[in-house]
Design a protein around this motif. Sequence first.
Motif, PDB file in Angstrom:
ATOM      1  N   LEU A 186       0.834  -1.204   0.000  1.00  0.00           N
ATOM      2  CA  LEU A 186       0.000   0.000   0.000  1.00  0.00           C
ATOM      3  C   LEU A 186       0.868   1.253   0.000  1.00  0.00           C
ATOM      4  O   LEU A 186       0.610   2.213  -0.740  1.00  0.00           O
ATOM      5  N   HIS A 187       1.909   1.249   0.818  1.00  0.00           N
ATOM      6  CA  HIS A 187       2.783   2.426   0.900  1.00  0.00           C
ATOM      7  C   HIS A 187       3.536   2.655  -0.413  1.00  0.00           C
ATOM      8  O   HIS A 187       3.689   3.794  -0.854  1.00  0.00           O
ATOM      9  N   LEU A 188       4.002   1.558  -1.028  1.00  0.00           N
ATOM     10  CA  LEU A 188       4.714   1.694  -2.307  1.00  0.00           C
ATOM     11  C   LEU A 188       3.808   2.275  -3.393  1.00  0.00           C
ATOM     12  O   LEU A 188       4.286   2.910  -4.329  1.00  0.00           O
ATOM     13  N   ALA A 189       2.503   2.051  -3.239  1.00  0.00           N
ATOM     14  CA  ALA A 189       1.533   2.582  -4.207  1.00  0.00           C
ATOM     15  C   ALA A 189       1.088   3.995  -3.843  1.00  0.00           C
ATOM     16  O   ALA A 189       0.211   4.556  -4.517  1.00  0.00           O
ATOM     17  N   GLY A 190       1.662   4.562  -2.772  1.00  0.00           N
ATOM     18  CA  GLY A 190       1.387   5.957  -2.434  1.00  0.00           C
ATOM     19  C   GLY A 190       0.433   6.190  -1.278  1.00  0.00           C
ATOM     20  O   GLY A 190       0.110   7.342  -0.954  1.00  0.00           O
ATOM     21  N   ILE A 191      -0.034   5.127  -0.623  1.00  0.00           N
ATOM     22  CA  ILE A 191      -0.949   5.279   0.514  1.00  0.00           C
ATOM     23  C   ILE A 191      -0.137   5.603   1.772  1.00  0.00           C
ATOM     24  O   ILE A 191       0.845   4.925   2.082  1.00  0.00           O
ATOM     25  N   LYS A 192      -0.577   6.617   2.499  1.00  0.00           N
ATOM     26  CA  LYS A 192       0.108   7.006   3.734  1.00  0.00           C
ATOM     27  C   LYS A 192      -0.519   6.304   4.937  1.00  0.00           C
ATOM     28  O   LYS A 192      -1.682   5.870   4.895  1.00  0.00           O
ATOM     29  N   SER A 193       0.244   6.223   6.005  1.00  0.00           N
ATOM     30  CA  SER A 193      -0.212   5.505   7.206  1.00  0.00           C
ATOM     31  C   SER A 193      -1.528   6.056   7.729  1.00  0.00           C
ATOM     32  O   SER A 193      -2.414   5.301   8.162  1.00  0.00           O
ATOM     33  N   GLN A 194      -1.682   7.388   7.708  1.00  0.00           N
ATOM     34  CA  GLN A 194      -2.887   8.013   8.257  1.00  0.00           C
ATOM     35  C   GLN A 194      -4.135   7.757   7.401  1.00  0.00           C
ATOM     36  O   GLN A 194      -5.251   8.043   7.841  1.00  0.00           O
ATOM     37  N   GLN A 195      -3.941   7.206   6.210  1.00  0.00           N
ATOM     38  CA  GLN A 195      -5.094   6.868   5.358  1.00  0.00           C
ATOM     39  C   GLN A 195      -5.618   5.455   5.642  1.00  0.00           C
ATOM     40  O   GLN A 195      -6.653   5.066   5.103  1.00  0.00           O
ATOM     41  N   ILE A 196      -4.916   4.715   6.471  1.00  0.00           N
ATOM     42  CA  ILE A 196      -5.239   3.304   6.706  1.00  0.00           C
ATOM     43  C   ILE A 196      -5.860   3.113   8.085  1.00  0.00           C
ATOM     44  O   ILE A 196      -5.343   3.621   9.098  1.00  0.00           O
ATOM     45  N   THR A 197      -6.961   2.377   8.142  1.00  0.00           N
ATOM     46  CA  THR A 197      -7.577   1.969   9.409  1.00  0.00           C
ATOM     47  C   THR A 197      -7.643   0.452   9.446  1.00  0.00           C
ATOM     48  O   THR A 197      -8.138  -0.177   8.510  1.00  0.00           O
ATOM     49  N   ILE A 198      -7.132  -0.124  10.507  1.00  0.00           N
ATOM     50  CA  ILE A 198      -7.227  -1.577  10.722  1.00  0.00           C
ATOM     51  C   ILE A 198      -8.430  -1.817  11.623  1.00  0.00           C
ATOM     52  O   ILE A 198      -8.481  -1.311  12.748  1.00  0.00           O
ATOM     53  N   ILE A 199      -9.397  -2.562  11.114  1.00  0.00           N
ATOM     54  CA  ILE A 199     -10.648  -2.799  11.843  1.00  0.00           C
ATOM     55  C   ILE A 199     -10.681  -4.249  12.319  1.00  0.00           C
ATOM     56  O   ILE A 199     -10.590  -5.179  11.514  1.00  0.00           O
ATOM     57  N   ILE A 200     -10.806  -4.431  13.615  1.00  0.00           N
ATOM     58  CA  ILE A 200     -10.900  -5.774  14.190  1.00  0.00           C
ATOM     59  C   ILE A 200     -12.339  -6.248  14.058  1.00  0.00           C
ATOM     60  O   ILE A 200     -13.246  -5.721  14.701  1.00  0.00           O
ATOM     61  N   GLY A 201     -12.548  -7.228  13.187  1.00  0.00           N
ATOM     62  CA  GLY A 201     -13.897  -7.722  12.892  1.00  0.00           C
ATOM     63  C   GLY A 201     -14.384  -8.662  13.981  1.00  0.00           C
ATOM     64  O   GLY A 201     -14.238  -9.879  13.868  1.00  0.00           O
ATOM     65  N   THR A 202     -14.987  -8.100  14.987  1.00  0.00           N
ATOM     66  CA  THR A 202     -15.417  -8.893  16.146  1.00  0.00           C
ATOM     67  C   THR A 202     -16.729  -9.629  15.914  1.00  0.00           C
ATOM     68  O   THR A 202     -17.091 -10.495  16.708  1.00  0.00           O
ATOM     69  N   GLY A 203     -17.468  -9.272  14.860  1.00  0.00           N
ATOM     70  CA  GLY A 203     -18.802  -9.851  14.719  1.00  0.00           C
ATOM     71  C   GLY A 203     -19.638  -9.444  15.912  1.00  0.00           C
ATOM     72  O   GLY A 203     -19.762  -8.260  16.220  1.00  0.00           O
ATOM     73  N   CYS A 204     -20.172 -10.424  16.626  1.00  0.00           N
ATOM     74  CA  CYS A 204     -20.927 -10.127  17.851  1.00  0.00           C
ATOM     75  C   CYS A 204     -20.122 -10.468  19.101  1.00  0.00           C
ATOM     76  O   CYS A 204     -20.663 -10.484  20.205  1.00  0.00           O
ATOM     77  N   HIS A 205     -18.815 -10.756  18.938  1.00  0.00           N
ATOM     78  CA  HIS A 205     -17.970 -11.048  20.097  1.00  0.00           C
ATOM     79  C   HIS A 205     -17.612  -9.759  20.834  1.00  0.00           C
ATOM     80  O   HIS A 205     -17.827  -8.658  20.326  1.00  0.00           O
ATOM     81  N   ARG A 206     -17.020  -9.901  21.994  1.00  0.00           N
ATOM     82  CA  ARG A 206     -16.538  -8.729  22.733  1.00  0.00           C
ATOM     83  C   ARG A 206     -15.356  -8.103  21.996  1.00  0.00           C
ATOM     84  O   ARG A 206     -14.714  -8.725  21.152  1.00  0.00           O
ATOM     85  N   ALA A 207     -15.050  -6.874  22.372  1.00  0.00           N
ATOM     86  CA  ALA A 207     -13.911  -6.175  21.768  1.00  0.00           C
ATOM     87  C   ALA A 207     -12.599  -6.791  22.231  1.00  0.00           C
ATOM     88  O   ALA A 207     -12.506  -7.329  23.340  1.00  0.00           O
TER      89      ALA A 207
END
Length: 418
Positions: free
Chosen positions: A88-109
């Motif tokens: 992603l970075h090599l293609a020009g995406i900066k760190s602040q443009q990326i969000t990592i989302i933990i897919g909990t479904g219906c589980h706890r955080a």
Amino acid sequence: MNIKLRYGNKNIEFSLKDENVAGVLYPQSKINKKAEEIIAQAMSAPISSEPLYKIVERKKPDSVAIIISDATRPIPYKLMLPPVLNELHLAGIKSQQITIIIGTGCHRANSCEETKLALGEDIIREYQVINHNCDDELTSIGRLTDGTELLINTMAAKANLKIALGSIIPHKLAGYSGGSKAILPGISGRAAITANHSMMNDPRAAEGKWLNNPVRRQMDEAAKLAGLEYILNVVCNENNQVMVAVAGDVENAWQEGVKHCQQISSVSVPYKCPVTIISCGGYPRDLNVYQSIKSITNASKLTEKRGTIVVVARCQDGYGDDIFCQWLKDAFRPEDLIERINNKFVLGGHKGSVVADIVKRHEVVLVSDLTEKEVKNLFMVYQPNINSALRYVEKKHGPEYRAWVIPYAGLVLPKVER
């Protein structure tokens, strides 16, 4: 014979007479290449897809969402995330443009400590990492063909590019985990997850079955509606070492991974035994009862009717779901749970009906951190340790009993040949 089973983050060791052991069953585990090489090769030759950097060049996204699994899944993200982020970075995406989302479904955080353990401090420091909440911060993106409104995580909905990283293992409802499951249930709202899981009694929705599986089909539909464009999925052995990686198109890449998973996880035996002794495989697979049920379900397939399943599962998080817990407390007998789910499907309560179905057919002896009362609420037999459980088994089935032993019961796809 000396046996070693995982219990949380430690091993439990004990001995069985050779004549009591019908066999010790493992998934395949041979590694031919380093994990980094396997992942790099998959990303350099994506299936039915452009390479990730070309997708970025074409879409020119303002924001990117990377969807990962929660703490209940032991997935090697410290190996999987860096090459994806680098591309992603090599293609020009900066760190602040990326969000990592933990897919909990219906589980706890995930707790902060669990996230740090899964991702490492460097990634947490550089990127925004959030937990999904199936009851909050949701955006509607349309309706599925059955009329169910699909609400997904708002940050994911806003992202111009969505990527999912996960693992492929046998799954009771979806056939196998991974692929589109990152969207539904991963980052979906409770109503959509409930609608999806309510198909659990359809005979096509079963472990190892994915063709014409209505649960999986709806997951795939949800992924298309959400615009999930690229996946990186791995198949790991019992030690969480990468054996296979697939990248690219959500459905086609995943299906290729499933073929490998079928070969790795399939275990055939000539007959059922009166006793099966299992571990879920330790943390996080035995984090709670909710997760441990998957392994017990597998064991039930190799256990004679009215036979005994001995389960070693720490369950330090207890039952693992408030609704599941309440349903167990409300039930006087297993049939109450089945009747209740047949009257109205409730997410969380559905796990109670799975437990009920198992304990109606088999006796389950549980060695865990749960109290005796908590185990009895599950309609299971409490034993404080593995040796007392084995003495119980010998007293019930006699000294010449035969048993299958499955050290990683959640990772096998068991089948009786006859």
